[in-house]
Design a protein around this motif. Sequence first.
Motif, PDB file in Angstrom:
ATOM      1  N   ALA A 257      14.220  -5.267  12.394  1.00 14.66           N
ATOM      2  CA  ALA A 257      14.376  -6.155  13.541  1.00 14.66           C
ATOM      3  C   ALA A 257      13.351  -7.282  13.532  1.00 14.66           C
ATOM      4  N   VAL A 258      12.072  -6.940  13.351  1.00 16.66           N
ATOM      5  CA  VAL A 258      11.020  -7.952  13.427  1.00 16.66           C
ATOM      6  C   VAL A 258      11.103  -8.911  12.235  1.00 16.66           C
ATOM      7  N   ARG A 259      11.171  -8.371  11.026  1.00 18.69           N
ATOM      8  CA  ARG A 259      11.229  -9.244   9.854  1.00 18.69           C
ATOM      9  C   ARG A 259      12.552 -10.000   9.795  1.00 18.69           C
ATOM     10  N   GLY A 260      13.622  -9.350  10.233  1.00 20.54           N
ATOM     11  CA  GLY A 260      14.914 -10.028  10.245  1.00 20.54           C
ATOM     12  C   GLY A 260      14.925 -11.198  11.205  1.00 20.54           C
ATOM     13  N   ALA A 261      14.371 -11.011  12.393  1.00 22.17           N
ATOM     14  CA  ALA A 261      14.330 -12.098  13.370  1.00 22.17           C
ATOM     15  C   ALA A 261      13.443 -13.240  12.885  1.00 22.17           C
ATOM     16  N   ARG A 262      12.333 -12.899  12.234  1.00 20.90           N
ATOM     17  CA  ARG A 262      11.453 -13.939  11.689  1.00 20.90           C
ATOM     18  C   ARG A 262      12.164 -14.722  10.586  1.00 20.90           C
ATOM     19  N   ASP A 263      12.888 -14.029   9.717  1.00 17.78           N
ATOM     20  CA  ASP A 263      13.623 -14.715   8.659  1.00 17.78           C
ATOM     21  C   ASP A 263      14.764 -15.552   9.232  1.00 17.78           C
ATOM     22  N   CYS A 264      15.377 -15.055  10.285  1.00 22.94           N
ATOM     23  CA  CYS A 264      16.442 -15.815  10.944  1.00 22.94           C
ATOM     24  C   CYS A 264      15.882 -17.126  11.514  1.00 22.94           C
ATOM     25  N   LEU A 265      14.692 -17.057  12.085  1.00 25.02           N
ATOM     26  CA  LEU A 265      14.032 -18.270  12.563  1.00 25.02           C
ATOM     27  C   LEU A 265      13.749 -19.224  11.408  1.00 25.02           C
ATOM     28  N   GLN A 266      13.359 -18.673  10.278  1.00 25.07           N
ATOM     29  CA  GLN A 266      13.092 -19.498   9.105  1.00 25.07           C
ATOM     30  C   GLN A 266      14.353 -20.244   8.678  1.00 25.07           C
ATOM     31  N   VAL A 267      15.496 -19.560   8.712  1.00 29.94           N
ATOM     32  CA  VAL A 267      16.759 -20.195   8.333  1.00 29.94           C
ATOM     33  C   VAL A 267      17.145 -21.281   9.326  1.00 29.94           C
ATOM     34  N   HIS A 268      16.925 -21.018  10.609  1.00 26.92           N
ATOM     35  CA  HIS A 268      17.304 -21.987  11.643  1.00 26.92           C
ATOM     36  C   HIS A 268      16.347 -23.167  11.732  1.00 26.92           C
ATOM     37  N   GLY A 269      15.100 -22.966  11.320  1.00 31.64           N
ATOM     38  CA  GLY A 269      14.124 -24.028  11.479  1.00 31.64           C
ATOM     39  C   GLY A 269      13.712 -24.184  12.932  1.00 31.64           C
ATOM     40  N   GLY A 270      13.278 -25.369  13.307  1.00 28.73           N
ATOM     41  CA  GLY A 270      12.747 -25.603  14.650  1.00 28.73           C
ATOM     42  C   GLY A 270      13.730 -25.320  15.761  1.00 28.73           C
ATOM     43  N   MET A 271      15.026 -25.496  15.518  1.00 29.52           N
ATOM     44  CA  MET A 271      16.000 -25.274  16.585  1.00 29.52           C
ATOM     45  C   MET A 271      16.057 -23.802  17.004  1.00 29.52           C
ATOM     46  N   GLY A 272      15.578 -22.894  16.150  1.00 32.24           N
ATOM     47  CA  GLY A 272      15.565 -21.483  16.510  1.00 32.24           C
ATOM     48  C   GLY A 272      14.589 -21.156  17.618  1.00 32.24           C
ATOM     49  N   PHE A 273      13.641 -22.059  17.883  1.00 32.48           N
ATOM     50  CA  PHE A 273      12.655 -21.845  18.934  1.00 32.48           C
ATOM     51  C   PHE A 273      13.074 -22.465  20.262  1.00 32.48           C
ATOM     52  N   THR A 274      14.177 -23.197  20.292  1.00 31.61           N
ATOM     53  CA  THR A 274      14.587 -23.875  21.515  1.00 31.61           C
ATOM     54  C   THR A 274      15.298 -22.902  22.453  1.00 31.61           C
ATOM     55  N   TRP A 275      15.348 -23.272  23.740  1.00 34.24           N
ATOM     56  CA  TRP A 275      15.991 -22.404  24.726  1.00 34.24           C
ATOM     57  C   TRP A 275      17.506 -22.399  24.595  1.00 34.24           C
ATOM     58  N   ASP A 276      18.053 -23.301  23.782  1.00 35.14           N
ATOM     59  CA  ASP A 276      19.490 -23.281  23.537  1.00 35.14           C
ATOM     60  C   ASP A 276      19.873 -22.251  22.482  1.00 35.14           C
ATOM     61  N   SER A 277      18.877 -21.611  21.877  1.00 37.19           N
ATOM     62  CA  SER A 277      19.127 -20.618  20.835  1.00 37.19           C
ATOM     63  C   SER A 277      18.646 -19.250  21.296  1.00 37.19           C
ATOM     64  N   GLU A 278      19.354 -18.218  20.885  1.00 38.45           N
ATOM     65  CA  GLU A 278      18.949 -16.857  21.224  1.00 38.45           C
ATOM     66  C   GLU A 278      18.031 -16.239  20.180  1.00 38.45           C
ATOM     67  N   VAL A 279      17.813 -16.949  19.061  1.00 39.50           N
ATOM     68  CA  VAL A 279      17.096 -16.362  17.935  1.00 39.50           C
ATOM     69  C   VAL A 279      15.681 -15.934  18.327  1.00 39.50           C
ATOM     70  N   HIS A 280      14.934 -16.825  18.991  1.00 38.23           N
ATOM     71  CA  HIS A 280      13.548 -16.495  19.337  1.00 38.23           C
ATOM     72  C   HIS A 280      13.476 -15.346  20.335  1.00 38.23           C
ATOM     73  N   LEU A 281      14.512 -15.192  21.164  1.00 39.52           N
ATOM     74  CA  LEU A 281      14.526 -14.080  22.121  1.00 39.52           C
ATOM     75  C   LEU A 281      14.671 -12.741  21.399  1.00 39.52           C
ATOM     76  N   HIS A 282      15.416 -12.730  20.306  1.00 40.97           N
ATOM     77  CA  HIS A 282      15.539 -11.498  19.522  1.00 40.97           C
ATOM     78  C   HIS A 282      14.198 -11.112  18.916  1.00 40.97           C
ATOM     79  N   LEU A 283      13.451 -12.096  18.433  1.00 41.67           N
ATOM     80  CA  LEU A 283      12.148 -11.804  17.855  1.00 41.67           C
ATOM     81  C   LEU A 283      11.192 -11.278  18.926  1.00 41.67           C
ATOM     82  N   LYS A 284      11.179 -11.904  20.080  1.00 42.79           N
ATOM     83  CA  LYS A 284      10.275 -11.482  21.155  1.00 42.79           C
ATOM     84  C   LYS A 284      10.627 -10.090  21.655  1.00 42.79           C
ATOM     85  N   ARG A 285      11.923  -9.808  21.769  1.00 40.55           N
ATOM     86  CA  ARG A 285      12.329  -8.473  22.216  1.00 40.55           C
ATOM     87  C   ARG A 285      11.955  -7.427  21.165  1.00 40.55           C
TER      88      ARG A 285
END
Length: 309
Positions: A257-285
């Motif tokens: 979960a943790v490494r997968g979410a981090r890698d998913c953020l890497q694939v998405h780039g900066g947009m993965g950290f925006t509130w329009d994306s759920e990716v960063h919420l998966h990492l935080k959870r």
Amino acid sequence: MRFQLTVEQRALQRTVRDVVGRWPSAGGWGLVAPRGEAAHRHSPAPLNGSAGPGAYQSRLDRVLWRTLGELGFFSLRLPEVDGGAGLGLPEAVLAFEETGRALVPGPLVATHLAAGVVPGAAAGEVVVAAADGRLVEWLDEADVVRPGAEGAVPLRSVDPLTPLHRVPAPAPADPVTDLLTAAEQLGTATRVCELAVQHARTREQFGQPIGAFQAVKHLCAQMLVRAELARAAVYAAAVTADRGDIAAARLLADEAAVRGARDCLQVHGGMGFTWDSEVHLHLKRAWVRAQRGGGITESEELLAADLVA
């Protein structure tokens, strides 16, 4: 011995996915302003007009909670004579995998374990929180806390959908809590892998999808391998209910979960950290879940003791 899911188990999986997937607050919409205004998309609503750090408030969706109760989510393992479905840990793992996948907020594990013990918990009428290790999730929204949370102090949570308190003395570890947490982490690992692959197929750079680049291919492949390895371990632990198997499953699921979410953020780039994306919420959870029951160290110690016994 058959290791494939039965028709009934697949139907259970689909039903839970359908219910939580169409519920707004399950996908990160559970943050609302004090007057009840819904937050925009995944973004938290600021309190008192402030947009400063920590100036957000999360509210538990009681309608969703009752809907899960009516679905039989909390009473899944209760005997039929007590109003439950009479199912076992394997089915509970499948259900919690889906709620983890959908980022459903709230003390799901604690309320599920309280079904049949705390009146109203099985029906979703009562929200139950529990001290897990030294942390309590959703203390202010809970109707019952097991065990008590005397002396709890609020913490600033990295996950805006999981308010936290710290208790002075650690609560004893519960293997079922660890297994259901591993199932939630598995859901996160699966979801972020899907999101990364979807983005890699549609996002173009230099005239071609970024998934055509070897570095991105490797990230996605590694995410899939970790998720499937964790799935095998979690499903096996649900069948054996062995503490050593559960500890191993928890370690693999936390990592996936943790490494997968981090890698998913890497694939998405900066947009993965925006509130329009759920990716960063998966990492935080995933970060918050990894601290339940004493965190990774507790599982490592238990597994090591089991191996040398």
